[in-house]
Design an enzyme around this catalytic site. Structure first.
Site, PDB file in Angstrom:
ATOM      1  N   GLU A 162       0.288  -1.076   5.697  1.00 62.95           N
ATOM      2  CA  GLU A 162       1.356  -0.524   6.533  1.00 62.95           C
ATOM      3  C   GLU A 162       1.136   0.947   6.827  1.00 62.95           C
ATOM      4  O   GLU A 162       1.473   1.435   7.904  1.00 62.95           O
ATOM      5  CB  GLU A 162       2.710  -0.715   5.839  1.00 62.95           C
ATOM      6  CG  GLU A 162       3.915  -0.455   6.732  1.00 62.95           C
ATOM      7  CD  GLU A 162       4.330   0.997   6.838  1.00 62.95           C
ATOM      8  OE1 GLU A 162       5.015   1.361   7.800  1.00 62.95           O
ATOM      9  OE2 GLU A 162       3.957   1.815   5.949  1.00 62.95           O
ATOM     10  N   ASP A 206       0.834  -1.206   0.000  1.00 60.62           N
ATOM     11  CA  ASP A 206       0.000   0.000   0.000  1.00 60.62           C
ATOM     12  C   ASP A 206       0.870   1.257   0.000  1.00 60.62           C
ATOM     13  O   ASP A 206       2.047   1.219   0.357  1.00 60.62           O
ATOM     14  CB  ASP A 206      -0.947   0.008   1.218  1.00 60.62           C
ATOM     15  CG  ASP A 206      -0.215   0.006   2.551  1.00 60.62           C
ATOM     16  OD1 ASP A 206       0.787  -0.727   2.692  1.00 60.62           O
ATOM     17  OD2 ASP A 206      -0.629   0.751   3.458  1.00 60.62           O
TER      18      ASP A 206
HETATM   19 ZN   LIG Z   1       6.785   2.427   4.196  1.00 60.80          ZN
END
Ligand SMILES: [Zn+2]
Length: 416
Positions: free
Chosen positions: A166, A101
């Site tokens: 993340e 992501d």
């Molecule tokens: Zn990162």
């Protein structure tokens, strides 16, 4: 085994150079797939994961998938995928963890090119997610691919993950994978999600992180009649300064692993109160960002803050609430003598030709989530360190260098 494996390092280097176009082409195609975190208004990781999966299936890998269900996401599942090779000791794995992501592109007018249509210029690839974390994700995947092509016997299993989420707390990524007990105590964890331009820093420690919101409630009145009210703004300012003093006085230790060697306690945001000058504010809201070295616990910091707050409540007869906007306790630092730290240091020295330096950082990566669960974890990559900015880029030289370093690490095990 070790001596002959050492001799494979030059071959890794020439193989990766030889495949530079293939690796770069994969990287560009991957970056063309928008994977902005869905909690930040993006389409999420689904399509990018499918691209990686189909590419590596085409390279004869069994691609593993551990999707996390997410009812708030249009596709209901957040993908986490991995490729893995088996080694001599099948009970442990060296894992590289990159995230799929990205954050949103931000204001488009600040970009010189389309953030989702990568442009290659002067040896750099410009796109959202090129540095954070595309470069490392591709380097990890292609390091595993290189080891497969090499066909050398590996001392242990070696794998690379592309994880979700993340950028928004890792609930559907690393936290989910840790909950599923997918890692074994002796695994070697590498998180290539922070680094410096010359690639010398190996991060083995992170600070505790604490974001706090303070709300002081006094009594709002006309500014000409202060004795009728309680000026929440004045009390808030005094409280903020007192907390600043108390924390700086009580947490004085330094840790030379960190660039900013001490703990930091910074008053940052304040919320707007009254819109006009002639009203005494009845409410005052301010925030602190604190980064505390691992020698201290956040419980002790919070207890000191509560004591100060209680004193103010008594003295001024106001209501004060404290909210924790974000808290991430730091896991123990990974020992410099741990196998993962040593292998990375060797690879940085022998392959990247840099003198490695062990450091701590004030930011946080998913490396901390592993350290909290007791895993030795090293954080490393070679990046100019401009994540989340407009015109984000990755240097192709760094992409290839890091691919070589990752592929070399398992082959350096066992020799001295
Ligand atoms: Zn990162």
């Amino acid at each position: 085994m070790q001596a002959s494996n050492q001799n494979l390092l030059p071959r890794i280097s020439s193989d990766v150079d030889h495949e530079a176009n293939k690796i770069t082409d994969f990287f560009v195609k991957m970056l063309r797939i928008n994977s902005v975190n869905p909690r930040m208004g993006g389409p999420g990781e689904t399509e990018r994961a499918a691209f990686i999966e189909s590419y590596f299936k085409g390279e004869s890998f069994d691609v593993g998938r551990v999707d996390a269900s997410d009812s708030g996401y249009k596709n209901k599942k957040r993908p986490n995928i991995y490729v893995k090779l088996e080694g001599k000791d099948k009970s442990r794995t060296m894992w590289f963890l990159g995230h799929m992501d990205t954050v949103p592109e931000g204001a488009r007018e600040l970009w010189q090119s389309d953030p989702f249509d990568p442009v290659i210029k002067d040896g750099k690839i410009y796109a959202r997610g090129a540095e954070d974390n595309g470069q490392s994700l591709v380097a990890s995947l292609f390091a595993v691919r290189e080891l497969k092509l090499l066909g050398a016997e590996l001392p242990f299993n070696v794998g690379a993950w592309g994880v979700s989420d993340e950028e928004n707390g890792s609930e559907y990524g690393v936290k989910y994978l840790l909950d599923q007990k997918l890692f074994k105590p002796n695994d070697l964890i590498v998180v290539p999600d922070a680094g410096v331009p010359d690639g010398s820093d190996i991060e083995i420690a992170e600070k505790n992180l604490l974001w706090l919101k303070f709300t002081v409630k006094g009594k709002q009145v006309h500014a000409s009649l202060p004795s009728k009210g309680k000026n929440a703004h004045r009390i808030g300012m005094m409280l903020a300064l007192d907390i600043d003093h108390v924390l700086h006085a009580n947490y004085t230790k330094h840790n030379d692993l960190f660039d900013e060697t001490g703990s930091t306690f910074e008053p940052t945001k304040i919320e707007a109160n009254v819109p006009n000058i002639n009203t005494i504010p009845g409410i005052d809201v301010f925030y602190f960002d604190s980064r505390v070295i691992p020698e201290y616990s956040l419980d002790s910091v919070l207890s000191d803050i509560h004591k100060t707050i209680d004193g103010y409540k008594q003295k001024y007869g106001v209501e004060i609430t404290l909210e924790i906007a974000n808290r991430e306790d730091a896991g123990p630092a990974t020992p410099t003598t741990s196998e993962v730290a040593q292998l990375l240091a060797k690879a940085v020295r022998q392959v990247a030709k840099k003198e490695p330096k062990f450091v701590g950082i004030g930011g946080q990566t998913v490396g901390n989530l592993f350290r909290k669960e007791g895993f030795a974890t090293a954080v490393w990559s070679t990046v100019d360190d401009h994540p989340h900015e407009p015109n984000e880029y990755s240097k192709i030289g760094n992409l290839l260098n890091d691919t070589k370093v990752f592929a070399s690490m398992p082959l350096l095990a066992g020799d001295s």
